[in-house]
Design a protein around this motif. Structure first.
Motif, PDB file in Angstrom:
ATOM      1  N   VAL A 141       3.209  60.853  -7.225  1.00  0.00           N
ATOM      2  CA  VAL A 141       2.892  59.299  -7.305  1.00  0.00           C
ATOM      3  C   VAL A 141       2.509  58.923  -8.793  1.00  0.00           C
ATOM      4  N   LYS A 142       3.191  57.839  -9.370  1.00  0.00           N
ATOM      5  CA  LYS A 142       2.721  57.753 -10.892  1.00  0.00           C
ATOM      6  C   LYS A 142       2.475  56.272 -10.769  1.00  0.00           C
ATOM      7  N   LYS A 143       1.689  55.717 -12.018  1.00  0.00           N
ATOM      8  CA  LYS A 143       1.470  54.228 -12.239  1.00  0.00           C
ATOM      9  C   LYS A 143       2.850  53.348 -12.017  1.00  0.00           C
ATOM     10  N   GLY A 144       2.850  52.343 -11.030  1.00  0.00           N
ATOM     11  CA  GLY A 144       3.890  51.480 -11.004  1.00  0.00           C
ATOM     12  C   GLY A 144       4.837  51.846  -9.782  1.00  0.00           C
ATOM     13  N   ASP A 145       4.445  53.189  -9.107  1.00  0.00           N
ATOM     14  CA  ASP A 145       5.170  53.350  -7.978  1.00  0.00           C
ATOM     15  C   ASP A 145       4.825  52.923  -6.765  1.00  0.00           C
ATOM     16  N   ARG A 146       5.816  52.463  -5.725  1.00  0.00           N
ATOM     17  CA  ARG A 146       5.084  51.635  -4.773  1.00  0.00           C
ATOM     18  C   ARG A 146       4.930  52.648  -3.436  1.00  0.00           C
ATOM     19  N   VAL A 147       3.767  52.475  -2.889  1.00  0.00           N
ATOM     20  CA  VAL A 147       3.579  53.312  -1.663  1.00  0.00           C
ATOM     21  C   VAL A 147       3.275  52.269  -0.590  1.00  0.00           C
ATOM     22  N   THR A 148       4.087  52.744   0.536  1.00  0.00           N
ATOM     23  CA  THR A 148       3.616  51.886   1.828  1.00  0.00           C
ATOM     24  C   THR A 148       2.631  52.328   2.817  1.00  0.00           C
ATOM     25  N   ILE A 149       1.983  51.479   3.056  1.00  0.00           N
ATOM     26  CA  ILE A 149       0.720  51.937   3.939  1.00  0.00           C
ATOM     27  C   ILE A 149       0.962  51.230   5.474  1.00  0.00           C
ATOM     28  N   TYR A 150       1.184  52.125   6.381  1.00  0.00           N
ATOM     29  CA  TYR A 150       1.408  51.634   7.820  1.00  0.00           C
ATOM     30  C   TYR A 150       0.405  52.292   8.891  1.00  0.00           C
ATOM     31  N   LEU A 151      -0.912  51.564   8.770  1.00  0.00           N
ATOM     32  CA  LEU A 151      -2.109  52.229   9.549  1.00  0.00           C
ATOM     33  C   LEU A 151      -2.934  51.388  10.195  1.00  0.00           C
ATOM     34  N   PRO A 152      -3.542  51.681  11.271  1.00  0.00           N
ATOM     35  CA  PRO A 152      -4.508  50.973  11.882  1.00  0.00           C
ATOM     36  C   PRO A 152      -5.656  50.937  11.109  1.00  0.00           C
ATOM     37  N   MET A 153      -6.835  50.032  11.679  1.00  0.00           N
ATOM     38  CA  MET A 153      -7.918  49.580  11.008  1.00  0.00           C
ATOM     39  C   MET A 153      -8.804  50.956  10.986  1.00  0.00           C
ATOM     40  N   ILE A 154      -8.599  51.964  10.068  1.00  0.00           N
ATOM     41  CA  ILE A 154      -9.333  53.045  10.086  1.00  0.00           C
ATOM     42  C   ILE A 154      -9.812  53.270   8.624  1.00  0.00           C
ATOM     43  N   VAL A 155     -10.971  54.151   8.386  1.00  0.00           N
ATOM     44  CA  VAL A 155     -11.275  54.035   6.607  1.00  0.00           C
ATOM     45  C   VAL A 155     -10.125  54.615   6.032  1.00  0.00           C
ATOM     46  N   GLU A 156      -9.147  55.413   6.408  1.00  0.00           N
ATOM     47  CA  GLU A 156      -8.097  55.919   5.762  1.00  0.00           C
ATOM     48  C   GLU A 156      -7.226  54.916   5.026  1.00  0.00           C
ATOM     49  N   LEU A 157      -7.290  53.676   5.819  1.00  0.00           N
ATOM     50  CA  LEU A 157      -6.442  52.489   5.126  1.00  0.00           C
ATOM     51  C   LEU A 157      -7.134  51.958   3.945  1.00  0.00           C
ATOM     52  N   ALA A 158      -8.465  51.667   4.056  1.00  0.00           N
ATOM     53  CA  ALA A 158      -9.221  51.409   2.820  1.00  0.00           C
ATOM     54  C   ALA A 158      -9.211  52.419   1.731  1.00  0.00           C
ATOM     55  N   ILE A 159      -9.176  53.675   2.196  1.00  0.00           N
ATOM     56  CA  ILE A 159      -9.297  54.754   1.369  1.00  0.00           C
ATOM     57  C   ILE A 159      -7.921  54.637   0.259  1.00  0.00           C
ATOM     58  N   ALA A 160      -6.673  54.681   1.218  1.00  0.00           N
ATOM     59  CA  ALA A 160      -5.421  54.750   0.622  1.00  0.00           C
ATOM     60  C   ALA A 160      -5.350  53.581  -0.684  1.00  0.00           C
ATOM     61  N   MET A 161      -5.538  52.295  -0.041  1.00  0.00           N
ATOM     62  CA  MET A 161      -5.405  51.322  -0.855  1.00  0.00           C
ATOM     63  C   MET A 161      -6.270  51.324  -2.271  1.00  0.00           C
ATOM     64  N   LEU A 162      -7.469  51.835  -2.226  1.00  0.00           N
ATOM     65  CA  LEU A 162      -8.402  52.065  -3.356  1.00  0.00           C
ATOM     66  C   LEU A 162      -7.746  53.284  -4.153  1.00  0.00           C
ATOM     67  N   ALA A 163      -7.235  54.310  -3.476  1.00  0.00           N
ATOM     68  CA  ALA A 163      -6.690  55.202  -4.375  1.00  0.00           C
ATOM     69  C   ALA A 163      -5.520  54.991  -4.864  1.00  0.00           C
ATOM     70  N   CYS A 164      -4.585  54.063  -4.398  1.00  0.00           N
ATOM     71  CA  CYS A 164      -3.381  53.567  -5.187  1.00  0.00           C
ATOM     72  C   CYS A 164      -3.783  52.779  -6.233  1.00  0.00           C
ATOM     73  N   ALA A 165      -4.784  51.815  -6.025  1.00  0.00           N
ATOM     74  CA  ALA A 165      -5.280  50.909  -7.234  1.00  0.00           C
ATOM     75  C   ALA A 165      -6.001  51.894  -8.264  1.00  0.00           C
ATOM     76  N   ARG A 166      -6.438  52.957  -7.995  1.00  0.00           N
ATOM     77  CA  ARG A 166      -7.108  53.850  -8.924  1.00  0.00           C
ATOM     78  C   ARG A 166      -6.076  54.633  -9.857  1.00  0.00           C
ATOM     79  N   ILE A 167      -5.045  54.794  -9.178  1.00  0.00           N
ATOM     80  CA  ILE A 167      -3.949  55.466 -10.229  1.00  0.00           C
ATOM     81  C   ILE A 167      -2.926  54.731 -10.853  1.00  0.00           C
ATOM     82  N   GLY A 168      -2.868  53.482 -10.515  1.00  0.00           N
ATOM     83  CA  GLY A 168      -1.933  52.258 -10.651  1.00  0.00           C
ATOM     84  C   GLY A 168      -0.705  52.319  -9.862  1.00  0.00           C
ATOM     85  N   ALA A 169      -0.753  52.935  -8.681  1.00  0.00           N
ATOM     86  CA  ALA A 169       0.580  52.731  -7.673  1.00  0.00           C
ATOM     87  C   ALA A 169       0.148  51.253  -7.110  1.00  0.00           C
ATOM     88  N   ILE A 170       1.436  50.678  -6.764  1.00  0.00           N
ATOM     89  CA  ILE A 170       1.215  49.553  -6.124  1.00  0.00           C
ATOM     90  C   ILE A 170       1.429  49.583  -4.586  1.00  0.00           C
TER      91      ILE A 170
END
Ligand code: WT7
Length: 665
Positions: A141-170
């Motif tokens: 996954v590179k900057k600008g790539d889209r990542v779809t997240i389909y998760l319930p309200m578990i911490v992995e959801l927050a972690i995944a979103m922040l990780a995308c933001a960290r590497i510039g994935a949308i």
């Protein structure tokens, strides 16, 4: 408002003033201070917002605070904030706080089952996010790539979103209650190659699958020519709960295995202020849901500033927004706004009614919640269960209450104020939208006198106006019209993903030079805004938007249905319910069984939130001579009214009588 109107306010109807003890400690503690700050934000937006942005880390400073064209007649709509600046939202949410609050809670996770919880400090969350960012990079996954997240309200959801933001994935988060069909549409529209999901989810007493739904979505996406390369699966439910989680070799990977192997250090990618941060799909009046696109710098500054002022956030406060992160409320006010301010943000996996309707207040006492933000539909549902479930809790920690999602009826407002807040917590009724990124019209809790049912006054930098039927701006107070915003604010959407033309048509073509919200509103004698609801074909169900056209096309996709017309109707708990008029094809008969089947069909096509509450069999629909369905009549009938206004333009006025007759069946 002038000083004079301030005085008038107290004499006119019901007004609630912030308790002196609250006001004393508030960031904004008088109307005079609000007015002064507001005036500055409008007269000198560049100075105002530059100051707000200076609190963040920028690897390169911006060259222009604001550039924009809001007039379609003068060229393409274009909004830029902090152009030339470089920053990273994840870095500002986490790394920036490590020196001062590494060991303070960032996320307080409360599980579905009482007793099941987890606290992640800023240091721990930072490490998890860095690991997962490395996982994403490792998967290509590179900057600008889209990542779809389909998760319930578990911490992995927050972690995944922040990780995308960290590497510039949308990231494109799809609410876990959406169906395979809805997920597929969003995957294809965003052209993503990676999906993050979980085996399943807990909802109250049940465990439900997510992976099987995700598999379905991926199969049908492949059928339409779109292939997702990798699926990361978080384990939430585990074995023995009746939730199957088949893994496709070569495609599906377990979250925990990837994380074990990943390095805990990951450099943040420096993003241009106008690089995309995320896409979030929302329903409109026509067509499929659109991908609302938010960018980096403006969204960051806006969500942080609104979170600080609207919730009067102070260091050390425990803050809880009960929304699901799958909606914009969760993006802006569970994750980004609070973490940008270094807050302790509570993330709740469960539902308000499990194990019983006292759960919210149990959680408030358990964690000492100071600031509580929820939706009118939740307030009404709990209110119905009686005061005892509230009163048996302490709630002494609560200082401020908030509401969002739909107009709150004064009765629910008063109950929230008296029973939940015991009259000592100001209520902020916050009006905003997926598109606005953050709160636009709202009281500030330390100063704004509130009126039950009114979102009151604009936030800093926001210039609302009301347009009359001729498309002109109304002036003065005591007027109503279509709610528009006259100038850009940093948190606004920049486009709809992959379709700028649609963005311009939907938001900027009704009134040249104005952002059109789709809502109607009244500005009362005191200049207070009262949102009256959508003026387009969008229904607000439990604070979530549903396009009538979407529900209609789901109904028509059933082989028995020839035509359908969907409208909203008043619903005691949901605010608005979904009311569907259905005409069957020849050879099919009206029956209760078919009605149930159609409701189930819509549920499967879109998700439970779209399921009609009422099916009204319609041998024919009221249409004009040009074939346009007269929804005005259908809305009145659904609401139980018996006079339908002018029906002389109908092609066949006898249709009405037949429909009324069918209603009693
Ligand atoms: C629509 C936006 C933004 C968070 C949740 C909904 C309605 C939202 C209020 C409020 C009256 C409200 C409007 C708006 N709405 N908050 N405080 N008072 N109406 O986001 O799904 O994008 O829906 O919700 O009609 O247009 P959304």
């Amino acid at each position: 408002m002038s000083e004079r109107t301030d005085q008038l306010v107290s004499q006119r109807g019901e007004m609630f003033y912030p308790p002196a003890a609250f006001a004393q400690k508030a960031h904004v503690s008088s109307m005079e201070q609000y007015r002064q700050m507001y005036r500055r934000s409008i007269e000198d937006p560049e100075g105002f917002w530059a100051e707000a942005a200076e609190g963040f880390f920028w690897s390169q400073k911006w060259s222009d605070v604001r550039r924009f064209n809001f007039k379609r007649s003068q060229g393409p709509i274009d909004v830029q904030w902090f152009a030339g600046g470089k920053t990273n939202v994840c870095y500002n949410c986490l790394d920036r706080h490590l020196a001062t609050r590494a060991d303070q809670p960032a996320l307080i996770w409360e599980g579905n089952e009482p007793g099941e919880d987890q606290v992640l400090t800023y240091a721990q969350l930072h490490e998890q996010v860095c690991r997962f960012a490395n996982v994403l990079r490792g998967l290509g996954v590179k900057k600008g790539d889209r990542v779809t997240i389909y998760l319930p309200m578990i911490v992995e959801l927050a972690i995944a979103m922040l990780a995308c933001a960290r590497i510039g994935a949308i990231h494109s988060v799809v609410f876990g209650g959406f169906s395979a069909e809805s997920l597929k549409d969003r995957i294809i529209d965003s052209q993503c190659r990676l999906l993050i999901t979980s085996d399943g989810a807990f909802r109250g007493a049940k465990a439900v699958t997510l992976k099987l739904i995700a598999d379905d979505a991926l199969d049908s996406a492949a059928g339409e020519g779109w292939r997702v390369d990798k699926v990361v699966v978080a384990r939430r439910v585990g074995e023995g709960k009746g939730v199957d989680c088949p893994m496709t070799a070569g495609r599906d990977l377990w979250w925990h295995e990837l994380m074990e192997a990943a390095a805990p250090v990951c450099e943040a990618e420096w993003m241009d202020a106008e690089d995309p941060l995320f896409i979030l799909y929302t329903s409109g009046s026509t067509g499929k849901p659109k991908g609302v696109l938010h960018t980096t710098g403006g969204y960051m500054v806006y969500t942080a500033l609104t979170h600080r002022y609207v919730f009067d956030y102070h260091d050390g406060d425990v803050y809880w927004c009960t929304a699901d992160i799958g909606w914009v409320t969760g993006h802006s006010y569970i994750l980004y706004g609070p973490l940008l301010n270094g807050a302790r943000s509570l993330m709740f996996e469960g539902v308000p009614t499990y194990p019983d309707s006292g759960r919210f207040w149990e959680v408030v006492d358990k964690w000492g919640v100071n600031i509580f933000y929820t939706a009118p539909t939740a307030i009404r549902a709990i209110m119905r269960m009686g005061d005892e479930l509230v009163q048996k809790s302490d709630r002494g920690s609560l200082r401020l209450l908030g509401t969002v999602g739909e107009p709150i009826n004064p009765e629910a407002w008063r109950w929230y104020n008296e029973v939940v807040g015991e009259g000592r917590c100001p209520i902020v009724d916050t009006w905003w939208q997926t598109e606005t990124g953050g709160i636009l019209i709202t009281p500030l809790p330390g100063c704004t006198p509130t009126k039950p049912g009114s979102a009151t006054l604009p936030f800093f930098g926001v210039e609302p106006a009301l347009m009359d039927d001729e498309g002109k701006e109304t002036s003065g107070n005591g007027v109503s019209g279509r709610l528009v915003i006259k100038a850009p604010w940093p948190g606004q959407l920049r486009t709809t993903y992959g379709n700028h033309e649609r963005f311009e048509t939907v938001y900027f073509s009704d009134f040249d030079g104005y952002y059109f919200t789709g809502d109607g509103a009244r500005r009362d004698e005191d200049g207070y805004y009262w949102i009256t609801g959508r003026v387009d074909d969008v229904i607000n169900v439990s604070g979530h938007r549903m396009g009538t056209a979407e529900v209609e096309s789901a109904l028509v996709s059933h082989p028995a249905v020839a035509e359908a017309a969907v409208v909203g109707f008043p619903h005691e708990i949901k605010g608005q319910g979904i009311y569907a008029y259905v005409t069957l094809r020849l050879g099919h008969d009206y029956s209760d069984e078919l009605a149930r089947e159609l409701i189930e069909h819509v549920r499967n096509q879109i998700g439970p939130i779209a399921a009609p509450d009422q099916i009204h069999w319609a041998p024919a629909l009221p249409k004009t001579r040009s074939g346009k369905i007269m929804r005005r009549i259908l809305r009145k009938m659904a609401a139980g009214e018996t006079s339908f206004g002018d029906t002389s333009t109908l092609a066949d006025p006898t249709v009405i009588g037949t429909l009324v007759e069918m209603k009693s069946k």
